[in-house]
Scaffold this active site. Structure first.
Site, PDB file in Angstrom:
ATOM      1  NE  ARG A 128       2.659  -4.936   2.733  1.00 46.63           N
ATOM      2  CZ  ARG A 128       3.603  -5.553   3.417  1.00 46.63           C
ATOM      3  NH1 ARG A 128       3.328  -6.617   4.143  1.00 46.63           N
ATOM      4  NH2 ARG A 128       4.839  -5.096   3.395  1.00 46.63           N
ATOM      5  CG  HIS A 176       4.034  -6.212  -1.827  1.00 44.50           C
ATOM      6  ND1 HIS A 176       5.149  -6.489  -1.074  1.00 44.50           N
ATOM      7  CD2 HIS A 176       3.445  -5.137  -1.235  1.00 44.50           C
ATOM      8  CE1 HIS A 176       5.226  -5.624  -0.079  1.00 44.50           C
ATOM      9  NE2 HIS A 176       4.205  -4.798  -0.138  1.00 44.50           N
ATOM     10  CG  ASN A 204       7.081  -9.756  -0.802  1.00 44.99           C
ATOM     11  OD1 ASN A 204       6.870  -8.581  -0.530  1.00 44.99           O
ATOM     12  ND2 ASN A 204       7.012 -10.222  -2.032  1.00 44.99           N
ATOM     13  CG  HIS A 213       0.154   1.955   4.954  1.00 46.47           C
ATOM     14  ND1 HIS A 213       1.448   2.393   4.985  1.00 46.47           N
ATOM     15  CD2 HIS A 213       0.160   0.856   4.147  1.00 46.47           C
ATOM     16  CE1 HIS A 213       2.211   1.590   4.227  1.00 46.47           C
ATOM     17  NE2 HIS A 213       1.444   0.655   3.700  1.00 46.47           N
TER      18      HIS A 213
HETATM   19  C1  HEM Z   1       4.551   3.903  -0.493  1.00 49.01           C
HETATM   20  C2  HEM Z   1       5.344   2.939  -0.142  1.00 49.01           C
HETATM   21  C3  HEM Z   1       4.964   1.834   0.799  1.00 49.01           C
HETATM   22  C4  HEM Z   1       5.757   1.302   1.751  1.00 49.01           C
HETATM   23  C5  HEM Z   1       7.196   1.709   2.074  1.00 49.01           C
HETATM   24  C6  HEM Z   1       4.987   0.284   2.420  1.00 49.01           C
HETATM   25  C7  HEM Z   1       5.476  -0.506   3.453  1.00 49.01           C
HETATM   26  C8  HEM Z   1       4.687  -1.329   4.234  1.00 49.01           C
HETATM   27  C9  HEM Z   1       5.160  -2.017   5.396  1.00 49.01           C
HETATM   28  C10 HEM Z   1       6.602  -1.993   5.913  1.00 49.01           C
HETATM   29  C11 HEM Z   1       4.113  -2.672   5.945  1.00 49.01           C
HETATM   30  C12 HEM Z   1       4.118  -3.529   7.197  1.00 49.01           C
HETATM   31  C13 HEM Z   1       4.865  -4.809   6.922  1.00 49.01           C
HETATM   32  C14 HEM Z   1       5.265  -5.561   8.155  1.00 49.01           C
HETATM   33  O1  HEM Z   1       5.635  -4.945   9.150  1.00 49.01           O
HETATM   34  O2  HEM Z   1       5.220  -6.794   8.096  1.00 49.01           O
HETATM   35  C15 HEM Z   1       2.962  -2.404   5.112  1.00 49.01           C
HETATM   36  C16 HEM Z   1       1.688  -2.876   5.337  1.00 49.01           C
HETATM   37  C17 HEM Z   1       0.633  -2.699   4.481  1.00 49.01           C
HETATM   38  N1  HEM Z   1       0.697  -2.081   3.249  1.00 49.01           N
HETATM   39 FE1  HEM Z   1       2.203  -0.921   2.578  1.00 49.01          FE
HETATM   40  N2  HEM Z   1       3.746   0.224   1.883  1.00 49.01           N
HETATM   41  C18 HEM Z   1       3.673   1.127   0.858  1.00 49.01           C
HETATM   42  C19 HEM Z   1       2.606   1.325   0.020  1.00 49.01           C
HETATM   43  C20 HEM Z   1       1.479   0.548   0.023  1.00 49.01           C
HETATM   44  C21 HEM Z   1       0.487   0.530  -1.037  1.00 49.01           C
HETATM   45  C22 HEM Z   1       0.583   1.354  -2.320  1.00 49.01           C
HETATM   46  C23 HEM Z   1      -0.475  -0.360  -0.654  1.00 49.01           C
HETATM   47  C24 HEM Z   1      -1.721  -0.785  -1.364  1.00 49.01           C
HETATM   48  C25 HEM Z   1      -2.153  -0.273  -2.502  1.00 49.01           C
HETATM   49  C26 HEM Z   1      -0.112  -0.863   0.660  1.00 49.01           C
HETATM   50  C27 HEM Z   1      -0.890  -1.683   1.440  1.00 49.01           C
HETATM   51  C28 HEM Z   1      -0.534  -2.144   2.693  1.00 49.01           C
HETATM   52  C29 HEM Z   1      -1.463  -2.772   3.617  1.00 49.01           C
HETATM   53  C30 HEM Z   1      -2.951  -2.976   3.406  1.00 49.01           C
HETATM   54  C31 HEM Z   1      -0.718  -3.146   4.741  1.00 49.01           C
HETATM   55  C32 HEM Z   1      -1.206  -3.909   5.979  1.00 49.01           C
HETATM   56  C33 HEM Z   1      -1.117  -5.399   5.692  1.00 49.01           C
HETATM   57  C34 HEM Z   1      -1.497  -6.319   6.823  1.00 49.01           C
HETATM   58  O3  HEM Z   1      -2.101  -5.919   7.815  1.00 49.01           O
HETATM   59  O4  HEM Z   1      -1.174  -7.530   6.694  1.00 49.01           O
HETATM   60  N3  HEM Z   1       1.084  -0.317   1.012  1.00 49.01           N
HETATM   61  N4  HEM Z   1       3.352  -1.583   4.074  1.00 49.01           N
END
Ligand code: HEM
Ligand SMILES: *[C@@H]1O[C@H](CO)[C@@H](O)[C@H](O)[C@H]1NC(C)=O
Ligand SMILES: *[C@@H]1O[C@H](CO)[C@@H](O)[C@H](O)[C@H]1NC(C)=O
Ligand SMILES: *[C@@H]1O[C@H](CO)[C@@H](O)[C@H](O)[C@H]1NC(C)=O
Length: 339
Positions: free
Chosen positions: A58, A62, A90, A189
């Protein structure tokens, strides 16, 4: 004095320019084992705590979206700088920073002062996908680490989990990322978890014009309500899809079934412009993998344009005096252009 200043500006300009030449063989002579070292630490992290590799991948999103891929997100706050770690998207959410520290320590042992933290994020993100069963690919290297970070920029840029597809399409467009890139990259995701905090709004407050996901499966809604009842500890987490440690196209199948975890996930199926790609990737995992790699390369190409350094410790700049504000860096860059 004026000469010295001019010379320093010239040097800064050079360091900034150097960052534009990324290539796969960047460390071939200076740290030939760099990629193996990163992958080894990632393998150990995956065994120790499977989620940690998702948490780390992730970082590329960011980091690269906020002033380019420059590891600005890894800087701890200082008395004079509010960093990105506590920004809206974050805080209490990005995790596994200690794995980056472990990678950096191993690299510093093998080749001190050579491999940037910004490149570590790029290699580690690639490794996370490969280790969870996704594609493996060649990354371009040679980035520099920023001298500062901006909580404000992170707050302004990073999208909320409440975002709808048309907002996300526009946001990605600003970074030259297409609708296809948006859907393919959201496929990350396929691994990892999210907190109840990120869906409370979706479960309990959404109504009227903000009802963006009428397609939510009622049974899934019940499951989410049970995971995250009103008053729950908002740090409780759920899986982003049914196979959170396997990078596959399950995420897209879930969206079609109305089982997307975040609003920003489900919205990709609701909107026609993005829906076609959701359907395509749900049927064709190879297509998802190749479009995903393309998107990651484009994301990794976003550059800061500011001067940088190779940090010795990813959490702090090498010298407090190298810690310039964005404004003063901008002024210096303008001077350079005038010259
Ligand atoms: C398109 C818009 C995106 C939004 C609105 C978004 C939002 C989020 C949110 C809200 C979470 C969970 C955070 C939490 O509840 O603490 C998350 C998790 C994650 N995001 Fe995104 N995300 C986006 C795109 C991306 C992209 C482009 C990537 C990687 C290239 C990514 C990789 C991840 C990963 C791997 C997780 C899981 C992390 C973990 O388990 O610690 N996301 N994202
Ligand atoms: C959630 O976890 C963070 C640390 O990761 C902590 O600071 C915060 O207080 C926790 N929130 C709740 C509601 O327990
Ligand atoms: C999408 O979200 C934006 C920003 O919140 C909002 O202005 C817009 O009306 C929404 N679009 C649709 C079609 O719901
Ligand atoms: C997007 O592409 C245009 C045209 O190629 C370029 O001028 C611009 O700097 C790019 N924007 C970003 C954020 O890379």
């Amino acid at each position: 004095m004026a000469m010295l200043l001019l010379f320093q500006i010239f040097l800064l300009h050079l360091t900034a320019a150097a960052a534009t030449d990324l290539c796969p063989s960047y460390y071939r002579d200076t740290c030939p084992n760099a990629e193996n070292i990163v992958r080894d630490v990632m393998k150990r992290a995956f065994v120790r705590e499977p989620r940690s590799v998702a948490s780390l991948m992730r970082f590329q999103f960011h980091d690269c979206l906020v002033n380019g891929c420059d590891a600005s997100m890894l800087l701890d706050d200082t008395s004079t700088m509010l960093g990105e770690k506590l920004s809206l998207s974050n805080i209490d959410s990005l995790r596994s920073y200690e794995v980056v520290d472990e990678i950096k320590e191993s690299l510093e042992k093998a080749c001190p002062g050579v491999v940037s933290c910004a490149d570590i994020i790029i290699m580690a993100s690639r490794d996370a996908i490969a280790l969870t069963g996704g594609p493996d690919w060649e990354v371009k290297l040679g980035r520099l680490d920023s001298l500062t970070a901006s909580q404000e920029d992170s707050n302004n840029i990073m999208p909320s989990p409440r975002a709808n597809a048309s907002f996300l399409i526009e946001l990605f467009q600003k970074f030259n990322l297409s609708i296809k890139d948006l859907v393919a990259l959201s496929g990350s995701h396929s691994i990892g978890n999210a907190r109840c905090f990120s869906i409370m709004f979706r479960l309990y407050s959404q109504s009227g014009t903000e009802k963006l996901d009428p397609a939510i499966d009622p049974k899934f809604k019940q499951e989410l309500n049970k995971l995250c009842p009103l008053g729950v500890d908002q740090n409780v987490t759920g899986n982003l899809d049914a196979t959170p440690y396997v990078f596959d196209n399950q995420y897209f199948k879930a969206l079609i079934a109305g089982r997307g975890f975040l609003n920003s996930d489900q919205t990709l199926f609701t909107f026609p412009e993005t829906q076609q790609f959701v359907i395509l990737y749900s049927k064709d995992q190879d297509m998802f993998f190749s479009d995903f790699v393309e998107g990651m390369l484009k994301l990794g190409d976003l550059q800061s344009g500011f001067p940088g350094e190779i940090r010795r410790n990813c959490r702090v700049v090498n010298s407090p005096t190298s810690h310039l504000s964005f404004e003063s860096q901008m002024l210096m860059m303008d001077d350079v252009k005038v010259m």
